[in-house]
Write a protein that holds these residues in place. Structure first.
Motif, PDB file in Angstrom:
ATOM      1  N   ARG A   1      23.490  37.032  -4.951  1.00  0.00           N
ATOM      2  CA  ARG A   1      24.241  37.708  -3.894  1.00  0.00           C
ATOM      3  C   ARG A   1      23.395  37.817  -2.624  1.00  0.00           C
ATOM      4  O   ARG A   1      23.897  37.677  -1.518  1.00  0.00           O
ATOM      5  CB  ARG A   1      24.703  39.094  -4.360  1.00  0.00           C
ATOM      6  CG  ARG A   1      25.816  39.022  -5.373  1.00  0.00           C
ATOM      7  CD  ARG A   1      26.444  40.402  -5.634  1.00  0.00           C
ATOM      8  NE  ARG A   1      27.482  40.275  -6.651  1.00  0.00           N
ATOM      9  CZ  ARG A   1      27.273  40.422  -7.958  1.00  0.00           C
ATOM     10  NH1 ARG A   1      26.086  40.754  -8.411  1.00  0.00           N
ATOM     11  NH2 ARG A   1      28.258  40.262  -8.807  1.00  0.00           N
ATOM     12  N   ASN A   2      22.100  38.059  -2.803  1.00  0.00           N
ATOM     13  CA  ASN A   2      21.222  38.076  -1.631  1.00  0.00           C
ATOM     14  C   ASN A   2      21.207  36.707  -0.953  1.00  0.00           C
ATOM     15  O   ASN A   2      21.248  36.607   0.275  1.00  0.00           O
ATOM     16  CB  ASN A   2      19.790  38.455  -2.026  1.00  0.00           C
ATOM     17  CG  ASN A   2      19.639  39.941  -2.290  1.00  0.00           C
ATOM     18  OD1 ASN A   2      20.515  40.732  -1.936  1.00  0.00           O
ATOM     19  ND2 ASN A   2      18.539  40.317  -2.900  1.00  0.00           N
TER      20      ASN A   2
ATOM     21  N   VAL B   1      23.521  34.301  -1.025  1.00  0.00           N
ATOM     22  CA  VAL B   1      24.777  34.041  -0.314  1.00  0.00           C
ATOM     23  C   VAL B   1      24.827  34.876   0.972  1.00  0.00           C
ATOM     24  O   VAL B   1      25.167  34.380   2.046  1.00  0.00           O
ATOM     25  CB  VAL B   1      26.005  34.357  -1.206  1.00  0.00           C
ATOM     26  CG1 VAL B   1      27.299  34.195  -0.415  1.00  0.00           C
ATOM     27  CG2 VAL B   1      26.024  33.449  -2.430  1.00  0.00           C
ATOM     28  N   ALA B   2      24.447  36.147   0.847  1.00  0.00           N
ATOM     29  CA  ALA B   2      24.514  37.045   2.011  1.00  0.00           C
ATOM     30  C   ALA B   2      23.620  36.538   3.140  1.00  0.00           C
ATOM     31  O   ALA B   2      24.022  36.517   4.306  1.00  0.00           O
ATOM     32  CB  ALA B   2      24.101  38.458   1.601  1.00  0.00           C
ATOM     33  N   GLU B   3      22.410  36.111   2.772  1.00  0.00           N
ATOM     34  CA  GLU B   3      21.442  35.749   3.811  1.00  0.00           C
ATOM     35  C   GLU B   3      21.642  34.329   4.328  1.00  0.00           C
ATOM     36  O   GLU B   3      21.495  34.079   5.528  1.00  0.00           O
ATOM     37  CB  GLU B   3      20.015  35.931   3.265  1.00  0.00           C
ATOM     38  CG  GLU B   3      19.672  37.420   3.099  1.00  0.00           C
ATOM     39  CD  GLU B   3      18.549  37.678   2.092  1.00  0.00           C
ATOM     40  OE1 GLU B   3      17.747  36.760   1.866  1.00  0.00           O
ATOM     41  OE2 GLU B   3      18.496  38.801   1.549  1.00  0.00           O
TER      42      GLU B   3
ATOM     43  N   LEU C   1      26.199  33.974   4.897  1.00  0.00           N
ATOM     44  CA  LEU C   1      26.872  34.959   5.749  1.00  0.00           C
ATOM     45  C   LEU C   1      25.983  35.466   6.883  1.00  0.00           C
ATOM     46  O   LEU C   1      26.451  36.199   7.751  1.00  0.00           O
ATOM     47  CB  LEU C   1      27.350  36.154   4.908  1.00  0.00           C
ATOM     48  CG  LEU C   1      28.232  35.812   3.699  1.00  0.00           C
ATOM     49  CD1 LEU C   1      28.698  37.084   2.993  1.00  0.00           C
ATOM     50  CD2 LEU C   1      29.451  34.984   4.116  1.00  0.00           C
ATOM     51  N   GLY C   2      24.716  35.103   6.863  1.00  0.00           N
ATOM     52  CA  GLY C   2      23.830  35.479   7.965  1.00  0.00           C
ATOM     53  C   GLY C   2      23.421  36.938   8.010  1.00  0.00           C
ATOM     54  O   GLY C   2      23.028  37.450   9.060  1.00  0.00           O
ATOM     55  N   LEU C   3      23.483  37.627   6.873  1.00  0.00           N
ATOM     56  CA  LEU C   3      23.033  39.027   6.855  1.00  0.00           C
ATOM     57  C   LEU C   3      21.503  39.073   6.776  1.00  0.00           C
ATOM     58  O   LEU C   3      20.873  38.137   6.285  1.00  0.00           O
ATOM     59  CB  LEU C   3      23.653  39.759   5.665  1.00  0.00           C
ATOM     60  CG  LEU C   3      25.152  40.047   5.803  1.00  0.00           C
ATOM     61  CD1 LEU C   3      25.708  40.643   4.516  1.00  0.00           C
ATOM     62  CD2 LEU C   3      25.431  40.982   6.976  1.00  0.00           C
ATOM     63  N   PRO C   4      20.927  40.167   7.278  1.00  0.00           N
ATOM     64  CA  PRO C   4      19.462  40.246   7.268  1.00  0.00           C
ATOM     65  C   PRO C   4      18.902  40.371   5.846  1.00  0.00           C
ATOM     66  O   PRO C   4      19.602  40.804   4.938  1.00  0.00           O
ATOM     67  CB  PRO C   4      19.162  41.502   8.083  1.00  0.00           C
ATOM     68  CG  PRO C   4      20.412  42.291   8.098  1.00  0.00           C
ATOM     69  CD  PRO C   4      21.550  41.332   7.930  1.00  0.00           C
ATOM     70  N   LYS C   5      17.638  39.992   5.716  1.00  0.00           N
ATOM     71  CA  LYS C   5      16.957  40.060   4.427  1.00  0.00           C
ATOM     72  C   LYS C   5      16.830  41.490   3.943  1.00  0.00           C
ATOM     73  O   LYS C   5      16.703  42.409   4.732  1.00  0.00           O
ATOM     74  CB  LYS C   5      15.547  39.491   4.572  1.00  0.00           C
ATOM     75  CG  LYS C   5      15.457  38.013   4.315  1.00  0.00           C
ATOM     76  CD  LYS C   5      13.982  37.604   4.210  1.00  0.00           C
ATOM     77  CE  LYS C   5      13.803  36.177   3.797  1.00  0.00           C
ATOM     78  NZ  LYS C   5      14.445  35.825   2.531  1.00  0.00           N
ATOM     79  N   THR C   6      16.864  41.637   2.629  1.00  0.00           N
ATOM     80  CA  THR C   6      16.572  42.927   2.015  1.00  0.00           C
ATOM     81  C   THR C   6      15.069  42.982   1.766  1.00  0.00           C
ATOM     82  O   THR C   6      14.517  42.054   1.198  1.00  0.00           O
ATOM     83  CB  THR C   6      17.306  43.037   0.667  1.00  0.00           C
ATOM     84  OG1 THR C   6      18.700  42.963   0.929  1.00  0.00           O
ATOM     85  CG2 THR C   6      16.970  44.328  -0.038  1.00  0.00           C
ATOM     86  N   ARG C   7      14.428  44.050   2.201  1.00  0.00           N
ATOM     87  CA  ARG C   7      12.983  44.152   1.948  1.00  0.00           C
ATOM     88  C   ARG C   7      12.686  45.323   1.050  1.00  0.00           C
ATOM     89  O   ARG C   7      13.376  46.289   1.047  1.00  0.00           O
ATOM     90  CB  ARG C   7      12.227  44.300   3.267  1.00  0.00           C
ATOM     91  CG  ARG C   7      12.253  43.022   4.043  1.00  0.00           C
ATOM     92  CD  ARG C   7      11.456  43.143   5.330  1.00  0.00           C
ATOM     93  NE  ARG C   7      11.944  42.212   6.314  1.00  0.00           N
ATOM     94  CZ  ARG C   7      11.686  40.915   6.307  1.00  0.00           C
ATOM     95  NH1 ARG C   7      10.946  40.421   5.366  1.00  0.00           N
ATOM     96  NH2 ARG C   7      12.179  40.107   7.234  1.00  0.00           N
TER      97      ARG C   7
END
Lengths: 404, 374
Positions: free
Chosen positions: A390-391, A393-395, A398-404
């Motif tokens: 999911r991370n 696909v999201a990043e 879909l261009g969502l920012p990284k989870t840190r």
């Protein structure tokens, strides 16, 4: 590059493949055949599948489009596609050498030296040389980039210390694609990693089998204790391990290197679940008369049909314009989660019989559904958990920012 | 299971997709959508004229009736882009009326109306009644033969764009059988249309009182083709709404993503929080499944058996994915999501309305279950 075959040539080849698989496919050897290369548990299973792969290769239906000079068939990729279709049609067993043919092989064909191609390719096609993958570590599963297995250069050797886990077929493999840390001072965790084509049958490398939640075996943990390998085993240069590992994932999509053919995982035949549902009873009536089960089964049919059609849509750029990476990146997540849900759902059809397991004569389909459900987690966890997917696909789609 | 279809596209479909993508984006920016909410007519007559001039109302009408001679497959990308940009016009109802005429109209009725529709005249259907039943055959409105005419009675609900339509095709019972009546604009008197307050503020809908509306005795579809007309209407409506909902899902997901990429809380872009990004990915996956089903339904449209399965799968998946994506969009916008200014509500409301028109996801699934398992 081989010429694109005419329709007539392709048909002739396809007919020959059909005839061959019709005659040679063994579906019931008298013991349970693994559905995936990660489930090979007994010697009997291993020997059968290894022989089967060699037989398919020798008949010309595996590696047909890989270069002839290294053991492939040198033909256009359409031929291999047709051969794989014939395998599916006759429900042929899996190709066992998944890490060799699907991961290491394409990488070596793409970036390897002439010598490496001569050394490794043919043996992986014949299944003479089984390959395994050494990426995950006991303490570093999802955080693969943080792998800690040490590779210290001493002269013209690397000395390996540490441990790898989930190395399927690791106890039977001749080679491992290995992700190891060569630089502990690197500016970031990824840059300290290097990639090796690592021999398994050497001093200092030992394996121990892992008993799975199903009660079966199939995976091992591999231990490295001052194991010495030639510096020639380094692949792609020091510090490039992460990008090599990521490349092996790209080949799965078949864009850069022609697909070797066959399959390493048997897709669950979902129509079997419909059959099971149709043959099950609830409150003295057919299960699919129950409105709740009926609605759920219908939703699953919608999901199944969507994912099957996605495989075709992925090859249609005209329907992939908006977020072109979306469909390819979501495939693993969507498919593995659906199979987990479906197999779990199928247990509910069985009423009291859901209590039985593999080995009991009262079990439905000899416990196939229980085993499939429990094994389905290997796909929702392995190769990047669904949460990691999911991370991704999201990043990346879909261009969502990284989870840190 | 041999009633599961495939997926494919036509060249014309993809050309229309490109044209419609630009047209709908340019002609239906959000400030205009918002302005039209307060407009009586509910759409821009100039845009409607352009839609007619582009030939979009003629796409699925045969050439012999001055149409383009393509099929509903080529209507799909247009409806999809309209849904994506919340461009509300009588396009869907007019296309649907043409399909109804093709399924049930006599040669003469087709020859009279199809060229007019192809040239840009708006039309609609009057199907729903007070029972709220999605079953199009469960009606009580009636028609009685009186000399050379038929006198209608009863009330029809959710007649979209009725004030713009030159033709209304209404279902009524004549001698106990469901028939379709062609009602011309001129037959509708003052006070027979009441504008309804509907959940989708971008659309317009009316209650139509049929009492004392008289139509010529020959203004009925052939009695022998009622069944296939109902089937055609259900499928065409399912396909059009699925396309609009699919486009809407895409838009509301993009709208949510935009917010997740810009809004900051706790010094972080909120899109970096997995509690928001993971369900957004799940909603996106559901949307892509819906779009796959949509283009499969477009492809299988003309195939016996497969067509209905594909359309109902598309409608079910589009409705569930649009509803879910819009619902989560409201939530993920936090306090702003609770306001009328946030576009998430436009989509959430449209998803409810679209489901009400053709049958929601659960209804589509119950229809599908019979096709798949019985």
């Amino acid at each position: 590059m081989a010429d694109k075959p005419s329709a007539a040539e392709l048909k002739e080849f396809g007919d020959a493949a059909d005839a061959w698989f019709k005659e040679n496919t063994v579906r019931d050897p008298g013991f349970m055949l693994p559905l995936t290369f990660m489930e090979v548990s007994t010697d009997q299973q291993f020997d059968f599948l290894r022989d089967w792969q060699r037989k398919v290769y020798e008949a010309g239906f595996l590696g047909a489009s890989w270069p002839k000079e290294y053991g492939g068939g040198g033909m256009h990729s359409e031929y291999q596609r047709v051969a794989t279709r014939a395998m599916k049609k006759y429900d042929a067993p899996i190709m066992i050498n998944a890490i060799g043919n699907g991961w290491a092989g394409p990488l070596i064909l793409d970036l390897g030296s002439e010598e490496q191609k001569q050394t490794y390719i043919k043996g992986m096609l014949t299944a003479e040389d089984i390959w395994c993958q050494g990426f995950s570590e006991p303490e570093h599963g999802s955080d693969l980039g943080n792998a800690q297995l040490k590779a210290v250069k001493e002269g013209d050797e690397y000395v390996l210390n540490g441990s790898k886990i989930w190395t399927s077929l690791g106890d039977r493999a001749k080679y491992m694609i290995l992700l190891a840390r060569t630089d502990f001072e690197a500016e970031n965790k990824y840059k300290g990693l290097s990639f090796f084509l690592n021999p398994m049958k050497i001093d200092g490398i030992s394996t121990s089998r892992i008993k799975k939640l199903t009660g079966e075996y199939g995976f091992v943990q591999t231990f490295f204790s001052d194991a010495r390998i030639s510096a020639d085993c380094l692949f792609g240069g020091e510090g490039n391990g992460w990008s090599m590992a990521m490349k092996t994932l790209e080949y799965e999509r078949g864009a850069k290197v022609k697909p070797v053919g066959g399959y390493f995982v048997k897709e669950l035949d979902v129509m079997q679940i419909v059959e099971l549902a149709k043959n099950s009873m609830r409150n003295g009536k057919p299960l699919l008369d129950d409105p709740v089960m009926r609605d759920k089964m219908t939703q699953y049919m919608i999901d199944i049909q969507a994912l099957n059609l996605n495989n075709t849509r992925r090859r249609m750029p005209q329907l992939m314009q908006d977020k072109p990476m979306g469909l390819p990146l979501m495939n693993k997540l969507a498919r593995t989660e659906l199979i987990r849900e479906l197999t779990e759902f199928s247990l509910g059809f069985q009423g009291t019989k859901a209590g039985y397991y593999v080995g009991d004569e009262n079990a439905v389909d000899d416990g196939y559904w229980h085993r499939s459900y429990l094994n389905s987690f290997s796909a929702t966890i392995g190769g990047g958990t669904s949460e990691i997917q999911r991370n991704i696909v999201a990043e990346h789609a879909l261009g969502l920012p990284k989870t840190r | 299971m041999d009633n599961l279809g495939n997926i494919g596209t036509t060249e014309e479909q993809i050309e229309l997709m490109d044209v419609a993508t630009n047209f709908c984006r340019d002609k239906s920016p959000m400030d205009k959508v918002r302005a039209l909410i307060d407009d009586d007519l509910g759409y821009d007559p100039d845009v409607w004229k352009e839609i007619g001039e582009l030939g979009w109302l003629a796409i699925a009408i045969p050439e012999k009736h001055e149409g383009v001679g393509l099929s509903m497959a080529e209507v799909v990308p247009i409806a999809e882009q309209m849904g994506r940009n919340l461009m509300s016009t009588p396009f869907g109802t007019t296309t649907l009326a043409a399909q109804a005429l093709l399924a049930g109209g006599s040669e003469a009725q087709q020859a009279e109306w199809l060229p007019r529709i192809a040239a840009g005249c708006a039309a609609t259907l009057a199907l729903s009644e007070d029972s709220g039943d999605w079953d199009l055959a469960n009606i009580t409105c009636s028609g009685k033969l009186d000399g050379d005419s038929i006198v209608l009675s009863g009330k029809k609900q959710l007649v979209r764009w009725a004030d713009s339509a030159e033709l209304i095709i209404a279902s009524v019972k004549v001698d106990g059988n469901v028939r379709f009546a062609l009602i011309e604009r001129s037959a509708i008197g003052e006070g027979t249309l009441r504008r309804e307050s509907i959940i989708d503020e971008t659309a317009r809908s009316f209650e139509l009182t049929l009492d004392d509306v008289a139509i010529p005795a020959d203004a009925l579809f052939d009695a022998s083709r009622t069944r296939e007309t109902i089937e055609k209407i259900e499928l065409a409506a399912g396909l059009i709404q699925a396309a609009e909902m699919c486009g809407g899902s895409q838009a509301v997901i993009d709208y949510t993503l935009e917010y997740l990429k810009t809004r900051k809380q706790f010094d972080k872009i909120i899109g970096s929080f997995q509690a928001l990004k993971h369900p957004t990915v799940d909603n996106y996956v559901e949307y892509e499944k819906a779009r796959t089903h949509l283009y499969s339904a477009a492809y299988s449209w003309g195939e016996q058996g497969r067509g209905e399965v594909a359309v109902r799968m598309a409608a079910a998946q589009a409705h569930s994915s649009y509803s879910r994506a819009a619902d989560r969009s409201i939530q993920f916008h936090g306090g702003f999501g609770f306001t009328h200014d946030c576009d998430a509500q436009l989509h959430r409301r449209k998803a409810i309305f679209d489901g009400a028109l053709i049958g929601d996801a659960a209804y589509q699934r119950s229809k599908l279950a019979s096709l798949l398992f019985d």
